[in-house]
Design a protein around this motif. Structure first.
Motif, PDB file in Angstrom:
ATOM      1  N   LEU A  10       0.818  -1.218   0.000  1.00  0.00           N
ATOM      2  CA  LEU A  10       0.000   0.000   0.000  1.00  0.00           C
ATOM      3  C   LEU A  10       0.849   1.264   0.000  1.00  0.00           C
ATOM      4  CD1 LEU A  10      -2.910  -1.036   2.399  1.00  0.00           C
ATOM      5  CD2 LEU A  10      -3.012  -0.718  -0.078  1.00  0.00           C
ATOM      6  N   SER A  11       2.092   1.160   0.493  1.00  0.00           N
ATOM      7  CA  SER A  11       2.971   2.329   0.474  1.00  0.00           C
ATOM      8  C   SER A  11       3.721   2.461  -0.847  1.00  0.00           C
ATOM      9  CB  SER A  11       3.977   2.261   1.625  1.00  0.00           C
ATOM     10  OG  SER A  11       4.953   1.269   1.381  1.00  0.00           O
ATOM     11  N   GLY A  12       3.568   1.463  -1.750  1.00  0.00           N
ATOM     12  CA  GLY A  12       4.194   1.556  -3.060  1.00  0.00           C
ATOM     13  C   GLY A  12       5.447   0.736  -3.261  1.00  0.00           C
ATOM     14  N   THR A  13       5.833  -0.098  -2.299  1.00  0.00           N
ATOM     15  CA  THR A  13       7.020  -0.935  -2.453  1.00  0.00           C
ATOM     16  C   THR A  13       6.715  -2.113  -3.373  1.00  0.00           C
ATOM     17  OG1 THR A  13       7.816  -0.385  -0.237  1.00  0.00           O
ATOM     18  CG2 THR A  13       8.704  -2.377  -1.241  1.00  0.00           C
ATOM     19  N   ALA A  14       7.501  -2.274  -4.432  1.00  0.00           N
ATOM     20  CA  ALA A  14       7.299  -3.379  -5.369  1.00  0.00           C
ATOM     21  C   ALA A  14       7.708  -4.698  -4.732  1.00  0.00           C
ATOM     22  CB  ALA A  14       8.098  -3.142  -6.642  1.00  0.00           C
ATOM     23  N   VAL A  15       6.867  -5.731  -4.923  1.00  0.00           N
ATOM     24  CA  VAL A  15       7.149  -7.042  -4.332  1.00  0.00           C
ATOM     25  C   VAL A  15       7.100  -8.156  -5.385  1.00  0.00           C
ATOM     26  CG1 VAL A  15       6.501  -6.481  -1.957  1.00  0.00           C
ATOM     27  CG2 VAL A  15       4.721  -7.165  -3.592  1.00  0.00           C
ATOM     28  N   THR A  16       7.240  -7.781  -6.657  1.00  0.00           N
ATOM     29  CA  THR A  16       7.340  -8.766  -7.737  1.00  0.00           C
ATOM     30  C   THR A  16       8.481  -8.382  -8.661  1.00  0.00           C
ATOM     31  OG1 THR A  16       5.746  -7.513  -9.070  1.00  0.00           O
ATOM     32  CG2 THR A  16       4.881  -9.362  -7.771  1.00  0.00           C
ATOM     33  N   GLU A  17       8.893  -9.340  -9.498  1.00  0.00           N
ATOM     34  CA  GLU A  17       9.849  -9.075 -10.576  1.00  0.00           C
ATOM     35  C   GLU A  17       9.336  -9.716 -11.859  1.00  0.00           C
ATOM     36  OE1 GLU A  17      13.973  -9.644 -10.027  1.00  0.00           O
ATOM     37  OE2 GLU A  17      14.017  -8.817  -8.004  1.00  0.00           O
ATOM     38  N   LEU A  18       9.672  -9.099 -12.977  1.00  0.00           N
ATOM     39  CA  LEU A  18       9.284  -9.588 -14.296  1.00  0.00           C
ATOM     40  C   LEU A  18      10.536  -9.854 -15.117  1.00  0.00           C
ATOM     41  CD1 LEU A  18       6.669  -9.932 -16.180  1.00  0.00           C
ATOM     42  CD2 LEU A  18       7.420  -7.768 -17.182  1.00  0.00           C
ATOM     43  N   SER A  19      10.710 -11.094 -15.555  1.00  0.00           N
ATOM     44  CA  SER A  19      11.873 -11.496 -16.350  1.00  0.00           C
ATOM     45  C   SER A  19      13.202 -11.031 -15.743  1.00  0.00           C
ATOM     46  CB  SER A  19      11.747 -10.953 -17.782  1.00  0.00           C
ATOM     47  OG  SER A  19      10.763 -11.654 -18.497  1.00  0.00           O
ATOM     48  N   PRO A  20      13.455 -11.379 -14.469  1.00  0.00           N
ATOM     49  CA  PRO A  20      14.750 -11.009 -13.878  1.00  0.00           C
ATOM     50  C   PRO A  20      15.884 -11.761 -14.559  1.00  0.00           C
ATOM     51  CG  PRO A  20      13.584 -12.554 -12.477  1.00  0.00           C
ATOM     52  CD  PRO A  20      12.625 -12.181 -13.561  1.00  0.00           C
ATOM     53  N   ALA A  21      17.086 -11.223 -14.441  1.00  0.00           N
ATOM     54  CA  ALA A  21      18.237 -11.798 -15.143  1.00  0.00           C
ATOM     55  C   ALA A  21      18.487 -13.253 -14.760  1.00  0.00           C
ATOM     56  CB  ALA A  21      19.483 -10.962 -14.852  1.00  0.00           C
ATOM     57  N   ASP A  22      18.182 -13.623 -13.501  1.00  0.00           N
ATOM     58  CA  ASP A  22      18.480 -14.997 -13.080  1.00  0.00           C
ATOM     59  C   ASP A  22      17.499 -16.013 -13.660  1.00  0.00           C
ATOM     60  OD1 ASP A  22      16.198 -15.198 -11.068  1.00  0.00           O
ATOM     61  OD2 ASP A  22      17.341 -13.594 -10.150  1.00  0.00           O
ATOM     62  N   HIS A  23      16.263 -15.593 -13.947  1.00  0.00           N
ATOM     63  CA  HIS A  23      15.260 -16.477 -14.548  1.00  0.00           C
ATOM     64  C   HIS A  23      14.346 -15.614 -15.417  1.00  0.00           C
ATOM     65  CE1 HIS A  23      16.522 -19.069 -11.190  1.00  0.00           C
ATOM     66  NE2 HIS A  23      16.022 -20.081 -11.889  1.00  0.00           N
ATOM     67  N   LEU A  24      14.654 -15.497 -16.687  1.00  0.00           N
ATOM     68  CA  LEU A  24      13.893 -14.610 -17.570  1.00  0.00           C
ATOM     69  C   LEU A  24      12.434 -15.026 -17.689  1.00  0.00           C
ATOM     70  CD1 LEU A  24      16.454 -14.113 -20.494  1.00  0.00           C
ATOM     71  CD2 LEU A  24      15.894 -12.498 -18.656  1.00  0.00           C
ATOM     72  N   HIS A  25      12.134 -16.297 -17.424  1.00  0.00           N
ATOM     73  CA  HIS A  25      10.766 -16.792 -17.568  1.00  0.00           C
ATOM     74  C   HIS A  25       9.937 -16.636 -16.297  1.00  0.00           C
ATOM     75  CE1 HIS A  25      13.542 -20.051 -16.464  1.00  0.00           C
ATOM     76  NE2 HIS A  25      12.570 -20.496 -15.696  1.00  0.00           N
ATOM     77  N   HIS A  26      10.470 -16.017 -15.257  1.00  0.00           N
ATOM     78  CA  HIS A  26       9.688 -15.707 -14.064  1.00  0.00           C
ATOM     79  C   HIS A  26       8.924 -14.406 -14.311  1.00  0.00           C
ATOM     80  CE1 HIS A  26      12.255 -18.199 -11.006  1.00  0.00           C
ATOM     81  NE2 HIS A  26      11.676 -18.935 -11.930  1.00  0.00           N
ATOM     82  N   LEU A  27       7.603 -14.504 -14.300  1.00  0.00           N
ATOM     83  CA  LEU A  27       6.767 -13.363 -14.689  1.00  0.00           C
ATOM     84  C   LEU A  27       5.823 -12.970 -13.557  1.00  0.00           C
ATOM     85  CD1 LEU A  27       5.797 -14.592 -18.305  1.00  0.00           C
ATOM     86  CD2 LEU A  27       7.831 -13.319 -17.580  1.00  0.00           C
TER      87      LEU A  27
END
Length: 282
Positions: A42-59
Motif C-alpha cells: 500500500l505504500s508503493g514498495t514493489a514485491v514482484t519481478e518480471l523477467s529477472p536476469a536470473d530467470h527470464l521466464h519468471h513473470l
C-alpha cells in the motif's frame, strides 16, 4: 480501473497495487502468459519481478506449469528424465480471451492454454484485491483448469520427471530480490530447507521492508505442498504435481485458490497468522 490495450490496474481503496498484463510481448521460449506485475504494498514498495536476469521466464504473479502432456507452460528449459534441463521446442502459451467481469478491485478472465496450435486447457481466473488494514491488503487468486480435449491429460513437474525437490508448477509468485534473502516461516517452521516441500496453512516471506503471506484457501489447495526459494532467488508457489502427476479427465477441472497478504513492514508469526485469518475468512 485504468485500462490500456495490454494491461489494467488493480486498486485497493483507490490506490494502485498491481498491473495486470494480459498480452505481454515475450519470446516463445518464455511461455508467454498473462501476469501481475508490478504488485506493490500500500505504500508503493514493489514485491514482484518480471523477467529477472536470473530467470527470464519468471513473470510476476500468475499460473505457470512446466509440463502439460509434455508441453512447457513455465518457460525456459524442460527437465527431461535421465538428461536434465534441456532446450526443447515445446513451449505453450496462455492466451487472454476475454474478461467476464472487470472492476477496480478485481476481474474474472477466460484464457486458452495453447501449444503446437492446439488448445489443451481452458482457464477461468478470478482475482480480487481487498484492504485488510492501513498497511496490508490481500490478493485472492483462483484458477480453474478444464481439459477441453477428448482424451485424459496430466500435469507434471521436474520432480515427477525425476528431479527431486523441484515440484514447481501452479500458482507462482516471483518476489523482489534484495541484497539479503528473505526470511521464510510458517506457523511451525522457519528457513527454506525446513519449509520447502511442506504442507502448511500459510507461509510467509519476510523481506527488508515488506512481508508476503501465502495461504491455501480451500482444502484441496492446502493439500498441495509449498515450493519455496529464498537463497537463490525469492519465489513461492503451490505445487500441483509434487510426487505424482495430476490427471484431468476430458471435461474435468482442477481448481486452486491462493490468498496472499501483501504487507508493509516485517511481520512476526502472530501478525501473519492474524492477517491470514482476516483475509481468508468467509
Amino acid at each position: 480501473m485504468t485500462i490500456t490495450d495490454d494491461s489494467l490496474v488493480l486498486r485497493v481503496a483507490g490506490r494502485p497495487v498491481g498491473r495486470y498484463l494480459t498480452r505481454p510481448e515475450l519470446p516463445g521460449r518464455l511461455s508467454p502468459r498473462p501476469c501481475l506485475h508490478p504488485v506493490t504494498t500500500l505504500s508503493g514498495t514493489a514485491v514482484t519481478e518480471l523477467s529477472p536476469a536470473d530467470h527470464l521466464h519468471h513473470l510476476g504473479v500468475g499460473v505457470a506449469v512446466p509440463d502439460v502432456e509434455g508441453y512447457n507452460f513455465w518457460g525456459g528449459r524442460t527437465y527431461v528424465r535421465d538428461r536434465g534441463p534441456t532446450e526443447l521446442d515445446n513451449h505453450g502459451s496462455q492466451r487472454h480471451t476475454a474478461f467476464q467481469l472487470r472492476d477496480p478491485d478485481g476481474f474474472v478472465e477466460e484464457l486458452r492454454w495453447v501449444a503446437s496450435g492446439r488448445e489443451l486447457l481452458r482457464e477461468r481466473r478470478t482475482v480480487a484485491a481487498t484492504e485488510l488494514t492501513d498497511t496490508a491488503w490481500a490478493l485472492d487468486f483462483t484458477f480453474s483448469l478444464t481439459n477441453i480435449t477428448d482424451a485424459p491429460l496430466s500435469i507434471g513437474s521436474p520432480a515427477t520427471n525425476g528431479r527431486p525437490g523441484a515440484a514447481y508448477g501452479g500458482f507462482f509468485w516471483r518476489a523482489r530480490k534484495e541484497a539479503t534473502a528473505p526470511r521464510v516461516l510458517t506457523a511451525e517452521a522457519e528457513g527454506e530447507a525446513a519449509v520447502h516441500g511442506s504442507r502448511a496453512d500459510w507461509l510467509a516471506l519476510v523481506g527488508g521492508t515488506w512481508t508476503l503471506v501465502f495461504a491455501g484457501a480451500t482444502d484441496t489447495t492446502r493439500r498441495d505442498p509449498w515450493f519455496v526459494r529464498a537463497d537463490e532467488y525469492p519465489g513461492v508457489g503451490s505445487s500441483l504435481a509434487h510426487t505424482d502427476r495430476l490427471p484431468i479427465e476430458p471435461g474435468g477441472t482442477a481448481v486452486r485458490r491462493v490468498v496472499t497478504v501483501v504487507a508493509d513492514g516485517t511481520l512476526d508469526r502472530d501478525e501473519a497468522a492474524a492477517l491470514v485469518r482476516k483475509a481468508v475468512s468467509p
